[in-house]
Design a protein around this motif. Sequence first.
Motif, PDB file in Angstrom:
ATOM      1  N   LEU A  39      -0.898 -14.714  -4.484  1.00 12.97           N
ATOM      2  CA  LEU A  39      -2.356 -14.818  -4.614  1.00 12.97           C
ATOM      3  C   LEU A  39      -3.023 -13.457  -4.463  1.00 12.97           C
ATOM      4  N   LEU A  40      -2.486 -12.642  -3.563  1.00 14.72           N
ATOM      5  CA  LEU A  40      -3.022 -11.291  -3.399  1.00 14.72           C
ATOM      6  C   LEU A  40      -2.883 -10.508  -4.699  1.00 14.72           C
ATOM      7  N   PRO A  95      -3.514  -7.009   4.500  1.00 17.80           N
ATOM      8  CA  PRO A  95      -4.710  -6.983   3.654  1.00 17.80           C
ATOM      9  C   PRO A  95      -6.003  -6.870   4.458  1.00 17.80           C
ATOM     10  N   ILE A  96      -6.026  -7.507   5.630  1.00 19.90           N
ATOM     11  CA  ILE A  96      -7.212  -7.420   6.493  1.00 19.90           C
ATOM     12  C   ILE A  96      -7.423  -5.966   6.917  1.00 19.90           C
ATOM     13  N   PHE A  97      -6.346  -5.315   7.334  1.00 19.49           N
ATOM     14  CA  PHE A  97      -6.441  -3.918   7.773  1.00 19.49           C
ATOM     15  C   PHE A  97      -6.939  -3.010   6.659  1.00 19.49           C
ATOM     16  N   ILE A 122       2.256  -3.687  -1.902  1.00 20.28           N
ATOM     17  CA  ILE A 122       1.652  -2.470  -1.345  1.00 20.28           C
ATOM     18  C   ILE A 122       0.601  -1.911  -2.302  1.00 20.28           C
ATOM     19  N   ALA A 123       0.872  -1.990  -3.603  1.00 25.33           N
ATOM     20  CA  ALA A 123      -0.126  -1.564  -4.596  1.00 25.33           C
ATOM     21  C   ALA A 123      -1.381  -2.426  -4.500  1.00 25.33           C
ATOM     22  N   CYS A 124      -1.200  -3.715  -4.181  1.00 24.95           N
ATOM     23  CA  CYS A 124      -2.368  -4.596  -3.981  1.00 24.95           C
ATOM     24  C   CYS A 124      -3.168  -4.160  -2.757  1.00 24.95           C
ATOM     25  N   ILE A 167     -11.163 -12.819  -0.749  1.00 30.24           N
ATOM     26  CA  ILE A 167      -9.751 -12.485  -0.493  1.00 30.24           C
ATOM     27  C   ILE A 167      -9.468 -12.470   1.002  1.00 30.24           C
ATOM     28  N   LEU A 168     -10.364 -11.859   1.763  1.00 38.21           N
ATOM     29  CA  LEU A 168     -10.186 -11.741   3.214  1.00 38.21           C
ATOM     30  C   LEU A 168     -10.131 -13.108   3.887  1.00 38.21           C
ATOM     31  N   GLY A 169     -10.929 -14.040   3.386  1.00 40.30           N
ATOM     32  CA  GLY A 169     -11.004 -15.360   4.016  1.00 40.30           C
ATOM     33  C   GLY A 169      -9.944 -16.338   3.558  1.00 40.30           C
TER      34      GLY A 169
END
Length: 603
Positions: free
Chosen positions: A61-62, A581-583, A129-131, A22-24
């Motif tokens: 996608l998230l 998402p990274i944070f 935000i829930a994601c 997910i991060l990448g």
Amino acid sequence: MENIKTFFKKKNIDFFFPVAFILGIVPLIVRMSPTNADQDTLNIFGQAAQFELFSQKKAFLLMIFSIILIALSIVYFKKIFKKTDKIVNSILILGSIFLVFTLLSSVFSAHKQVAFWGIYDRAEGFITIACYFTLFIYSIYAFRTTNDYKCIIIPMFILVGINAFLGLFQYVGQDLIKSELGSLIVGADKLNLLYEKGKLYGTLFHYNYVGSFAAIVLPILFGLTLFEDEDIMYKITLGIASLLSVWLLFGSTSRAGIIGISVAAIFAVIIFWKLIIKKWKPLAIFFITIIVISVGLNFATKGAIFERIPGLITDTFSVFKDTSDFDYRDHTPVRDLKYTDKDVQVVLQNETLKISYENNNYVFKNSKDEIIDFVKGDKLYTTANDTFKNITFKFGKFAPGSTRNDGLLLNIDGAPIFMFVLKNDNSMHQININSKKDIDIVYPETFGFKGKEKLGSMRGYIWSRAIPLLKDNLILGSGPDTFVFRFPQNDLIGLYYAYGTPNTIVDKPHNLYLQIALNEGIIALVAFLGIMIIYIIDSIKLYALKKDYNKPQIFGSLTSLGVIGYLFAGIFNDSVVSVAPIFWIVLGVGVALNYMNRNKLVK
């Protein structure tokens, strides 16, 4: 299902790997997508709100990936969820409060579609935000050993490398995303990205958010470069990634990123003071290298790399100036718009221009009711009168299916400023240039920043109008991503002073904490701040002023610096799906590392 469970029991499968994926992937997604904008959104942004490029697909996608993480968590609940102590429980309780009040703000919002799914160009509603919260919780529990740390470092390498590569072309004015091949990849025939040469945004939507991204990754990558002694190739790779992160920071010209990195550096000195004294030589060499490279780049770009730093210094000093007697309306060409009967009065600094429609023609008069000779040309009225010579008018058929010239556009110094529609009774009224809806100028309540509206690239203006709205958000906010509906968009003279045009849409507060307070409510903000304060204090207790650090302590301390960098950049930037998402993943990893290091201390 039983066979899958047996497989996971026999094999030591790393549950943290999906987070790395997910991060990448998510921050790199750029794709033209429909937004399904509601009528309220179209009334503000016009038809442009029907499609956007940077946020919708990332958010979609998230959501898909988060559903997969939730499914894994349910199936392997006992295998994943094992961490528990007082600090982790406190963070989870505060996180739950934050999420509950975000949900309640969405449920009771006057703009439910936007509150749940997000607005045009942002897509950061409750679902998104829930994601984030799902990523946060999953990262806390799925992160088990220091070997998992490469699952965030390798994606960081990918993100930094790709954004630095794209950013180089964007910086020199040859944006690959806007190229023919880039347009084909992102699914758009024509792209009108309003980013000038000399700035980079990569795949992160805006150069300001590149600053927030750099504020997270640079402290982590730079710190690992210094600490890595075992694998020389890994150390070199970390060093290259650190230098590319510096390039992203300065190439973006994001002052928020510079502030985030600066504060993270102060915390780094506090935490690693004893180690800095011990290893001052390699540190000095590295910093001198960074300075030489930065100064060289600044020279090669004719000062563009450091162009916004003087502005940051100027803004800092201007905060302390006394501007209590300042009136921004004294510094705009137009002070006000008034209506009398069927006429419009444009109140200028030293005169008033009256506009009416008489005998099938527009008539212009001054404050003494003397006719001003505006000559009708090819869809343009001009005058030789010295008082009004910088004003021109364009007229035409604005309403769909109109059989007459029913609209008048007022230009000042060639720039479109106000648009008026001619009603059936020959009365005139101002309309929004984007939506063509009737509007009236308002003078909203303000708080602070008087005479400092242009502070921080107009953040002073935004904050001065946004802070008074907080009194309505003591329990619930107006809903995630609904700031654009709350902000006084009809403060046209204030916008004119701050931005040089009244036709600017303020869609975000440029402050993470104002964003949460206004959208999700002050209780949600207190819960969010509680999580951050607990985490940072815990990190300082665990890592500050040690003589030596083992690997988990190195990872834990550097992760906390990345979190701190983002939080202080958040004073000037808000949350966005390209970076948030990274944070939240890094924060979850930081909480997990602190838990591991606390347990080792106890044992």
